[in-house]
Write a protein that holds these residues in place. Structure first.
Motif, PDB file in Angstrom:
ATOM      1  N   VAL A 122       0.869  -1.175   0.000  1.00  0.00           N
ATOM      2  CA  VAL A 122       0.000   0.000   0.000  1.00  0.00           C
ATOM      3  C   VAL A 122       0.910   1.232   0.000  1.00  0.00           C
ATOM      4  CG1 VAL A 122      -2.032   1.032   1.062  1.00  0.00           C
ATOM      5  CG2 VAL A 122      -1.529  -1.355   1.475  1.00  0.00           C
ATOM      6  N   ALA A 123       1.708   1.352  -1.061  1.00  0.00           N
ATOM      7  CA  ALA A 123       2.713   2.410  -1.097  1.00  0.00           C
ATOM      8  C   ALA A 123       2.126   3.679  -1.680  1.00  0.00           C
ATOM      9  CB  ALA A 123       3.910   1.960  -1.935  1.00  0.00           C
ATOM     10  N   VAL A 124       2.072   4.711  -0.860  1.00  0.00           N
ATOM     11  CA  VAL A 124       1.432   5.959  -1.282  1.00  0.00           C
ATOM     12  C   VAL A 124       2.078   7.143  -0.584  1.00  0.00           C
ATOM     13  CG1 VAL A 124      -0.876   5.233  -1.938  1.00  0.00           C
ATOM     14  CG2 VAL A 124      -0.251   5.364   0.471  1.00  0.00           C
ATOM     15  N   PRO A 125       1.958   8.312  -1.144  1.00  0.00           N
ATOM     16  CA  PRO A 125       2.402   9.502  -0.409  1.00  0.00           C
ATOM     17  C   PRO A 125       1.557   9.684   0.855  1.00  0.00           C
ATOM     18  CG  PRO A 125       1.295  10.117  -2.469  1.00  0.00           C
ATOM     19  CD  PRO A 125       1.483   8.643  -2.485  1.00  0.00           C
ATOM     20  N   SER A 126       2.149  10.363   1.802  1.00  0.00           N
ATOM     21  CA  SER A 126       1.578  10.385   3.149  1.00  0.00           C
ATOM     22  C   SER A 126       0.100  10.782   3.223  1.00  0.00           C
ATOM     23  CB  SER A 126       2.389  11.324   4.031  1.00  0.00           C
ATOM     24  OG  SER A 126       2.290  12.628   3.497  1.00  0.00           O
ATOM     25  N   GLU A 127      -0.279  11.736   2.435  1.00  0.00           N
ATOM     26  CA  GLU A 127      -1.635  12.261   2.593  1.00  0.00           C
ATOM     27  C   GLU A 127      -2.718  11.207   2.345  1.00  0.00           C
ATOM     28  OE1 GLU A 127       0.994  15.434   2.446  1.00  0.00           O
ATOM     29  OE2 GLU A 127       0.690  13.809   1.009  1.00  0.00           O
ATOM     30  N   SER A 128      -2.436  10.349   1.365  1.00  0.00           N
ATOM     31  CA  SER A 128      -3.540   9.498   0.923  1.00  0.00           C
ATOM     32  C   SER A 128      -3.484   8.075   1.468  1.00  0.00           C
ATOM     33  CB  SER A 128      -3.560   9.446  -0.605  1.00  0.00           C
ATOM     34  OG  SER A 128      -2.302   9.060  -1.063  1.00  0.00           O
ATOM     35  N   ILE A 129      -2.688   7.834   2.494  1.00  0.00           N
ATOM     36  CA  ILE A 129      -2.554   6.471   2.984  1.00  0.00           C
ATOM     37  C   ILE A 129      -3.885   5.872   3.429  1.00  0.00           C
ATOM     38  CG2 ILE A 129      -1.801   7.287   5.286  1.00  0.00           C
ATOM     39  CD1 ILE A 129      -0.706   3.993   3.752  1.00  0.00           C
ATOM     40  N   ARG A 153      -6.761   6.765   2.410  1.00  0.00           N
ATOM     41  CA  ARG A 153      -7.594   6.554   1.217  1.00  0.00           C
ATOM     42  C   ARG A 153      -7.162   5.271   0.499  1.00  0.00           C
ATOM     43  NH1 ARG A 153      -7.032  11.307  -2.407  1.00  0.00           N
ATOM     44  NH2 ARG A 153      -6.515  12.372  -0.464  1.00  0.00           N
ATOM     45  N   ALA A 154      -5.826   5.054   0.458  1.00  0.00           N
ATOM     46  CA  ALA A 154      -5.316   3.835  -0.183  1.00  0.00           C
ATOM     47  C   ALA A 154      -5.784   2.591   0.570  1.00  0.00           C
ATOM     48  CB  ALA A 154      -3.792   3.868  -0.229  1.00  0.00           C
ATOM     49  N   LEU A 155      -5.750   2.666   1.870  1.00  0.00           N
ATOM     50  CA  LEU A 155      -6.206   1.523   2.662  1.00  0.00           C
ATOM     51  C   LEU A 155      -7.689   1.283   2.449  1.00  0.00           C
ATOM     52  CD1 LEU A 155      -4.170   2.192   5.914  1.00  0.00           C
ATOM     53  CD2 LEU A 155      -4.052   0.118   4.526  1.00  0.00           C
ATOM     54  N   ALA A 156      -8.406   2.341   2.237  1.00  0.00           N
ATOM     55  CA  ALA A 156      -9.853   2.215   2.031  1.00  0.00           C
ATOM     56  C   ALA A 156     -10.164   1.470   0.736  1.00  0.00           C
ATOM     57  CB  ALA A 156     -10.498   3.589   2.024  1.00  0.00           C
ATOM     58  N   ARG A 157      -9.187   1.435  -0.178  1.00  0.00           N
ATOM     59  CA  ARG A 157      -9.409   0.711  -1.439  1.00  0.00           C
ATOM     60  C   ARG A 157      -9.094  -0.773  -1.307  1.00  0.00           C
ATOM     61  NH1 ARG A 157      -6.908   5.353  -3.706  1.00  0.00           N
ATOM     62  NH2 ARG A 157      -4.921   4.244  -3.700  1.00  0.00           N
ATOM     63  N   GLU A 158      -8.421  -1.153  -0.238  1.00  0.00           N
ATOM     64  CA  GLU A 158      -8.049  -2.557  -0.048  1.00  0.00           C
ATOM     65  C   GLU A 158      -9.273  -3.379   0.350  1.00  0.00           C
ATOM     66  OE1 GLU A 158      -4.687  -4.052  -0.070  1.00  0.00           O
ATOM     67  OE2 GLU A 158      -4.452  -2.307  -1.367  1.00  0.00           O
ATOM     68  N   ASP A 159      -9.342  -4.584  -0.208  1.00  0.00           N
ATOM     69  CA  ASP A 159     -10.490  -5.452   0.032  1.00  0.00           C
ATOM     70  C   ASP A 159     -10.789  -5.692   1.503  1.00  0.00           C
ATOM     71  OD1 ASP A 159     -11.571  -5.890  -2.316  1.00  0.00           O
ATOM     72  OD2 ASP A 159     -10.761  -7.914  -2.648  1.00  0.00           O
ATOM     73  N   VAL A 160      -9.795  -6.156   2.197  1.00  0.00           N
ATOM     74  CA  VAL A 160     -10.014  -6.579   3.573  1.00  0.00           C
ATOM     75  C   VAL A 160      -9.545  -5.515   4.563  1.00  0.00           C
ATOM     76  CG1 VAL A 160      -9.461  -8.343   5.282  1.00  0.00           C
ATOM     77  CG2 VAL A 160      -9.817  -9.002   2.887  1.00  0.00           C
ATOM     78  N   LEU A 161      -8.397  -4.919   4.239  1.00  0.00           N
ATOM     79  CA  LEU A 161      -7.819  -3.946   5.170  1.00  0.00           C
ATOM     80  C   LEU A 161      -8.724  -2.734   5.396  1.00  0.00           C
ATOM     81  CD1 LEU A 161      -3.998  -3.851   4.272  1.00  0.00           C
ATOM     82  CD2 LEU A 161      -5.169  -5.185   6.026  1.00  0.00           C
ATOM     83  N   LYS A 162      -9.620  -2.487   4.434  1.00  0.00           N
ATOM     84  CA  LYS A 162     -10.458  -1.286   4.569  1.00  0.00           C
ATOM     85  C   LYS A 162     -11.340  -1.345   5.826  1.00  0.00           C
ATOM     86  CE  LYS A 162     -14.208  -2.966   1.658  1.00  0.00           C
ATOM     87  NZ  LYS A 162     -14.414  -3.215   0.232  1.00  0.00           N
TER      88      LYS A 162
END
Ligand SMILES: [Zn+2]
Ligand SMILES: [Zn+2]
Ligand SMILES: [Zn+2]
Lengths: 249, 571
Positions: free
Chosen positions: B56-63, B65-74
């Motif tokens: 889930v590699a992303v710039p700090s601001e959107s971490i 949001r990135a996690l929210a796109r993950e199937d289970v981790l969200k």
């Protein structure tokens, strides 16, 4: 037996071992006749022994209760517990592979045998409840083995799972504690969310192993508090009555 | 081990199993002197195994949001919290030790290694430390840029791969983080799964006292002309800048190990790190004293078995190929004995392990009496093949004799089988016995005991025993066998390799059985006539038909003999 007939019998055996393929291997010993071979059935599942009608321990065929339970040290909140095999040797190793070597899929391979056995031991339930695991341990392991077992029983027997029993306090590993400490360590460790789902139900409370019965008992107390009808503990393995150990091992 | 996403006061995002331990690395002194309001150290909870967080590699601001796109981790209760507060909230999880001092012994023993968190735990036990203490030592090395954490099973562009053994056919199971994978191939070393993490050291193994010891003790080494010629070619290969791989193709019993010693001595003298590896433990234990004898001044750690055991740095390492999986870019020169002693599946893991253990630009010499076609093809193309065709005693390799027997798979009336084979069967074995003890190879473990009894009934006066790899009395029986206590010994191919029995004669039962390929046939035949005192030996292949494997095996043996004869290495 004559020498010639020894040779003939041996040769037949040899031919079988040479050419007979496709046999399922035993999950416990790696030999033939799986998923659990007759030798391992005898060694770890002791069809010749009874189960304590209170705590599930393996006891002599003619007994009803184990000594602990006769002395009122058995489970109080549970209707009864039953355990499939003796927690020892190859069967313990198998359970350890499931839990500690990240092989929960192994549960599926014994699902059918387990279900077949369970229905002969316990009355049919309304639902199955898995003993919950503490979140920090669950986070490390990634799965709850009691849930895995419950879910294969559900597939085999079509009995619904019931969620809502939760672990609320972090507890020290039961293995580090004495018996007295174990019982105390768990008091108030479980609670039920959505109690109306549970009331009046006949339940199979499933865990992988019971040794002191403390975990099952603590869960059962929480379930009793929400007026569950009957609670039957069901485990893959338990201890064996002390005086039977020499006969059993 | 769980990893946390940490936001440092400077706004960097790092992954760490011990955020508290990391603090000094991310708090620059100048930062405080500025008198600015220092941002708190914030930690994203809960902790998650590295395999699930690193992708889930992303710039700090959107971490988030990135996690929210993950199937289970969200569905996880993600929360940024102040490290100071979490210290009390998650005791023992987020907090590092009071002491950030490196433990010199641990730091040294991690050099060049590749160990899972469980192996680090075993290392801790062997030093009388708590697992956390060793994990934190490893983490200090990671922070210093001398090591790295990788998920034991990691997501790659296509699917997932075990980072210890390279396996990509994994067991999938449902975890609370989504699909989890456990590696079935390297299980004997301990669990490797997406839930686990591996520490990979980025330094080379410690070379102690390099240059202080006289390395070239190999002058005492007495080599046959055949060995000397091959040893020269091996040295040439090690010194050259051309090939990175070579194969020493030796006849069974030709003494290929010693051929490597001069090259090893040269490499050690150059300050290079050297590894001797073989798939099987007994080969390692067989080589250890010979290596120690050739290099008496060197400390040579022997790593075998499945344990992750303490590793004390040495000049020269001797290890089973399983143990090689616990090194990372550690060796300049690897000698890999008995390359083909593994089934194919395992050799994939072995190749990955060896490739990983080799330093960039390093060299591998494979040693084999029976190289597999794939290796032969690859090395013919890109490497160098060195031949060692003759044994010490300058006598040719015994050529197997094919004896037709009834078809095992078809005999319905099993009683007639032996009667069809008799009396010729018994008299052929008796004739072999005239020259020495007979090793009677059978295709499967399950037939060892059966044949032992059949043969006992045919030869009631003989001393007969049988053994297989898991026989609890195996070691005792092998000692008795070497001592010459048996007339006949029933064995599976486990006895194929490395074992030298004075005057041994060989019979292979059902040589056409699919478990025997040309290589195992050559190896079994190679048990005969190995010693100077008994340089010749008989080899019989009993089979219903002459399979391609039997023909190839016989051709290979004839080829070696021809090669040796042309080179003038035979009497
Ligand atoms: Zn079995
Ligand atoms: Zn009882
Ligand atoms: Zn692996």
């Amino acid at each position: 037996m004559s020498k010639a007939s020894i040779i003939i019998n041996r040769t037949q055996e040899l031919l079988r071992s040479l050419w007979y393929k496709g046999e399922e291997v035993c999950l416990l010993c790696g030999g033939q006749d799986g998923p659990i071979c007759p030798t391992c059935i005898k060694e770890y599942f002791h069809p010749e022994l009874a189960r304590c009608q209170a705590c599930g321990k393996l006891i002599a065929r003619e007994s009803t209760y184990c000594r602990d339970c006769l002395e009122h040290r058995g489970p109080q909140a549970l209707t009864r517990v039953t355990a499939w095999g003796h927690y020892a040797g190859g069967w313990r190793d198998f359970i350890h592979r499931i839990k500690y070597q990240a092989q929960p899929r192994l549960v599926q391979k014994i699902a059918h045998l387990l279900a077949e056995w369970a229905v002969t031991q316990l009355p049919p339930p309304d639902s199955i409840v898995a003993v919950p695991m503490h979140p920090s341990r669950l986070a490390e392991r990634g799965f709850n083995q009691a849930e895995m077992i419950s879910s294969v029983l559900r597939w085999e027997l079509g009995i619904p799972l019931l969620n809502g029993l939760e672990r609320v306090l972090p507890t020290r590993s039961q293995a580090e504690l004495s018996r007295q400490e174990r019982l105390h360590n768990l008091t108030g460790a479980f609670k039920v969310r959505d109690q109306k789902n549970f009331s009046g139900h006949i339940i199979w409370l499933v865990d992988d192993v019971t040794t002191t019965g403390a975990t099952l008992e603590a869960c059962a107390q929480a379930l009793r508090a929400v007026e569950v009808g009957e609670i039957y503990g069901l485990c893959l393995a338990a201890g064996i009555e002390k005086n039977l150990v020499s006969a059993g091992d | 081990m769980l990893f946390y996403l940490v936001r440092t006061p400077k706004g960097e995002l790092v992954l760490s199993p011990f955020p508290e331990l990391d603090k000094p690395y991310f708090e620059g002194g100048s930062f405080k002197e500025d008198g600015k309001n220092i941002e708190p150290y914030t930690v994203l909870t809960p902790g998650v195994p590295l395999a699930y967080l690193e992708t889930v590699a992303v710039p700090s601001e959107s971490i988030l949001r990135a996690l929210a796109r993950e199937d289970v981790l969200k569905s996880f209760p993600w929360h940024w919290g102040d490290l100071e507060y979490l210290k009390d909230y998650l005791p023992g999880v987020v907090v590092g030790p009071e002491s950030r001092e490196p433990n010199v012994e641990i730091v040294k023993s991690l050099r060049g290694r590749k160990l899972t968190e469980d192996e680090l735990r075993m290392l801790a036990t062997s030093y009388g430390l708590k697992p956390e203490e060793v994990w934190q030592q490893a983490h200090l090395l990671v922070r210093a840029g001398l090591g790295e954490w990788v998920p034991a099973v990691r997501r790659e562009r296509k699917g997932w791969r075990c980072q210890r053994c390279g396996e990509s056919e994994l067991e999938e199971w449902p975890s609370i983080y989504g699909a989890a994978f456990t590696c079935p191939s390297c299980r004997s070393l301990g669990t490797s799964s997406t839930l686990k993490v591996i520490y990979r050291d980025l330094r080379t193994p410690a070379r102690e006292n390099f240059g202080l010891r006289s390395l070239n003790k190999t002058s005492d080494l007495v080599l046959t002309p055949a060995q000397e010629k091959a040893a020269g070619q091996v040295l040439e290969f090690v010194q050259s800048t051309l090939e990175s791989e070579a194969l020493l193709w030796a006849a069974c019993g030709a003494g290929k190990t010693e051929v490597c010693f001069p090259a090893a001595a040269w490499a050690l003298g150059q300050g290079k790190s050297v590894l001797f590896a073989a798939p099987r433990q007994d080969v390692i234990h067989d080589v250890a004293p010979r290596l120690q004898q050739a290099f008496p001044d060197l400390s040579i750690p022997v790593l075998s078995g499945a344990s992750a055991a303490k590793f004390s740095a040495g000049d020269l390492v001797l290890a089973t190929t399983h143990q090689v999986l616990r090194f990372y870019q550690a060796f300049d020169l690897i000698f890999l004995d008995e390359l083909d002693a593994f089934p194919y599946r395992d050799s994939r893991m072995l190749q990955w392990g060896v490739t990983q253990a080799l330093r960039p630009g390093g060299k591998i010499l494979f040693l084999s009496a029976t190289p597999d076609p794939a290796t032969l093809k690859r090395i013919r193309k890109e490497g160098k093949i060195i031949r060692l065709p003759a044994r010490h005693h300058r006598r040719p390799l015994p050529v197997p004799v094919f004896k037709k027997m009834p078809d095992w798979s078809r005999v319905k009336d099993s009683g007639s089988l032996l009667s069809k084979m008799q009396p010729g069967f018994g008299s052929m074995l008796a004739a072999l016995r005239e020259h020495g003890p007979v090793i009677f190879f059978v295709p499967k473990i399950s037939s060892v005991n059966v044949w032992t009894e059949i043969l006992k009934s045919i030869f009631p006066g003989w001393s007969i025993a049988g053994s297989y790899s898991r026989d609890p009395e195996r070691l005792d029986k092998l000692v008795a066998l070497r001592r010459g206590d048996f007339d006949l010994f029933v064995a599976t191919s486990i006895l194929e390799r490395g074992v030298t029995i004075e005057g041994a004669q060989v019979a292979v039962m059902a040589a056409d059985h699919p478990v025997f390929d040309e290589r195992s046939l050559v190896q079994m035949a190679g048990r005969a006539g190995r010693t100077r005192a008994n340089p010749s030996g008989g080899v019989i292949f009993f089979a219903a038909r002459e399979t391609a494997a039997i023909r190839t095996a016989v051709r290979w043996i004839n080829e070696q003999n021809e090669l040796a004869r042309t080179a003038g290495l035979l009497d």
